[in-house]
Design a protein around this motif. Structure first.
Motif, mmCIF file in Angstrom:
data_model
loop_
_atom_site.group_PDB
_atom_site.id
_atom_site.type_symbol
_atom_site.label_atom_id
_atom_site.label_comp_id
_atom_site.label_asym_id
_atom_site.label_seq_id
_atom_site.Cartn_x
_atom_site.Cartn_y
_atom_site.Cartn_z
ATOM 1 N N ALA A 10 0.975 -1.328 -0.076
ATOM 2 C CA ALA A 10 -0.001 0.141 0.082
ATOM 3 C C ALA A 10 0.899 1.265 -0.069
ATOM 4 N N ASP A 11 1.993 1.252 0.501
ATOM 5 C CA ASP A 11 2.819 2.366 0.798
ATOM 6 C C ASP A 11 4.014 2.498 -0.799
ATOM 7 N N VAL A 12 4.169 1.435 -1.763
ATOM 8 C CA VAL A 12 4.851 1.699 -2.868
ATOM 9 C C VAL A 12 4.207 2.688 -3.594
ATOM 10 N N ILE A 13 5.041 3.873 -4.313
ATOM 11 C CA ILE A 13 4.636 4.684 -5.000
ATOM 12 C C ILE A 13 4.917 4.391 -6.245
ATOM 13 N N GLU B 176 12.873 12.482 12.262
ATOM 14 C CA GLU B 176 11.916 11.427 11.606
ATOM 15 C C GLU B 176 11.518 11.875 10.354
ATOM 16 N N ALA B 177 11.211 10.877 9.553
ATOM 17 C CA ALA B 177 10.633 11.242 8.087
ATOM 18 C C ALA B 177 9.810 10.114 7.628
ATOM 19 N N ALA B 178 8.628 10.274 7.193
ATOM 20 C CA ALA B 178 7.730 9.406 6.503
ATOM 21 C C ALA B 178 7.630 9.930 5.009
ATOM 22 N N VAL B 179 7.298 8.795 4.101
ATOM 23 C CA VAL B 179 7.101 9.418 2.895
ATOM 24 C C VAL B 179 5.663 8.544 2.385
ATOM 25 N N ILE B 180 4.919 9.353 1.632
ATOM 26 C CA ILE B 180 3.871 8.753 1.148
ATOM 27 C C ILE B 180 3.778 9.437 -0.237
ATOM 28 N N GLY B 181 3.063 8.613 -1.178
ATOM 29 C CA GLY B 181 2.748 9.050 -2.567
ATOM 30 C C GLY B 181 1.264 9.912 -2.603
ATOM 31 N N ILE B 182 1.650 10.874 -3.378
ATOM 32 C CA ILE B 182 0.494 12.136 -3.645
ATOM 33 C C ILE B 182 0.367 12.045 -5.066
ATOM 34 N N PRO B 183 -1.011 12.397 -5.539
ATOM 35 C CA PRO B 183 -1.369 12.293 -6.942
ATOM 36 C C PRO B 183 -0.506 13.369 -7.814
ATOM 37 N N ASP B 184 -0.208 13.103 -9.081
ATOM 38 C CA ASP B 184 0.832 13.784 -9.830
ATOM 39 C C ASP B 184 0.078 13.777 -11.205
ATOM 40 N N ALA B 185 -0.393 14.836 -11.931
ATOM 41 C CA ALA B 185 -0.667 14.883 -13.216
ATOM 42 C C ALA B 185 0.182 14.094 -14.135
ATOM 43 N N THR B 186 1.317 14.275 -14.202
ATOM 44 C CA THR B 186 2.001 13.885 -15.169
ATOM 45 C C THR B 186 2.895 12.544 -14.987
ATOM 46 N N TRP B 187 2.995 12.161 -13.587
ATOM 47 C CA TRP B 187 3.673 10.877 -13.394
ATOM 48 C C TRP B 187 2.666 9.858 -12.659
ATOM 49 N N GLY B 188 1.485 10.291 -12.277
ATOM 50 C CA GLY B 188 0.671 9.340 -11.667
ATOM 51 C C GLY B 188 0.668 9.527 -9.948
ATOM 52 N N GLN B 189 1.938 9.396 -9.616
ATOM 53 C CA GLN B 189 2.280 9.576 -8.111
ATOM 54 C C GLN B 189 3.681 10.392 -8.188
ATOM 55 N N ARG B 190 3.655 11.189 -7.002
ATOM 56 C CA ARG B 190 5.220 11.485 -6.807
ATOM 57 C C ARG B 190 5.242 11.329 -5.226
#
Length: 260
Positions: free
Chosen positions: A141-144, A168-182
């Motif tokens: 679920a966390d793979v971007i 600390e740092a957490a990384v999530i995927g967010i919508p991107d119009a060009t690449w789908g997710q970033r």
């Protein structure tokens, strides 16, 4: 961490992997007898070899079972006498129905966690070598998924947290119009570090020393703390919800300014 404990204290830390559904340990990272040097280290850094009685396989998004090697990445699926075959039913449901509530909140359909032929979908993405050693890259679920490439959030988090400016740092995927997710890096900064574009640019440049440009986050947000689950993992479901509600001040950097 494994190396430092061995070098400093003479303690042989052993990596393992499992989940409640596997009772709970499914692999242990004991290197094969007679292996030393860098090869021994690679075995120790993996999640290890599966225990006797645990069947395992790697499956891609279309359901194809993949050959075991260190290149074929997919969801890890397991079954066996120590692996659960079902979940306890919610009393609010009809007899025989899967659990639908946990602590009063809707949860995922438990039947989706199992394949038709009885394999548990662990939700972990990784590889299994020909000699049976598992390496976990991320939660499925966390793979971007960005422009046809897979970006593993767990790896990015480790690279960002190498900076002394980061607690600390957490990384999530967010919508991107060009690449789908970033990727969006959600960062708790050390005391005295300014939460601004200059800091974001510095952190991106540090990450670029290790990863290619397409993998490094250009989206950054700075927070007072990162929410955790009951087992002290980053609560990425909560982070994604905060992003959807517009609660983050996101700094988006121009990649044209990257130093090469």
């Amino acid at each position: 961490l494994i190396d430092s404990w061995e070098e400093t204290f003479g303690v042989d830390m052993i990596h393992a992997w499992g989940m409640t559904e596997t009772s709970p340990v499914a692999t242990i990272a004991h290197p094969p007898a007679g292996v030393g040097g860098p090869a021994r280290a690679r075995y120790r850094y993996s999640q290890g070899r599966f225990l006797t009685g645990v069947e395992y396989r790697v499956v891609d998004d279309s359901g194809v079972v993949l050959e075991h090697n260190d290149r074929n990445v997919g969801e890890i699926q397991v079954r066996g006498n120590t692996v659960t075959g079902s979940y306890y039913h919610s009393p609010a449901q009809q007899d025989g129905a899967p659990a639908a509530l946990f602590r009063g909140e809707p949860t995922e359909d438990a039947t989706d966690r199992f394949t038709a032929d009885g394999w548990l979908r662990t939700g972990d993405v990784g590889t299994i070598t020909q000699d049976g050693f598992l390496t976990i890259h991320d939660r499925k679920a966390d793979v971007i998924r960005s422009g046809g490439e897979w970006i593993y959030s767990a790896a990015l988090e480790n690279y960002v947290m190498e900076s002394p400016a980061v607690i600390e740092a957490a990384v999530i995927g967010i919508p991107d119009a060009t690449w789908g997710q970033r990727p969006l890096a959600v960062v708790q900064l050390a005391s005295g570090i300014a939460p601004n574009e200059t800091t974001a640019r510095t952190l991106r440049q540090e990450v670029l020393a290790t990863v290619p440009r397409w993998m490094a986050p250009e989206n950054w947000t700075f927070v007072a703390s990162i929410p955790k689950t009951s087992v002290d993992k980053f609560d990425k479901k909560d982070l994604r919800a905060q992003f959807r509600r517009g609660e983050f001040h996101v700094i988006t950097l121009s990649t044209n300014a990257d130093q090469r």
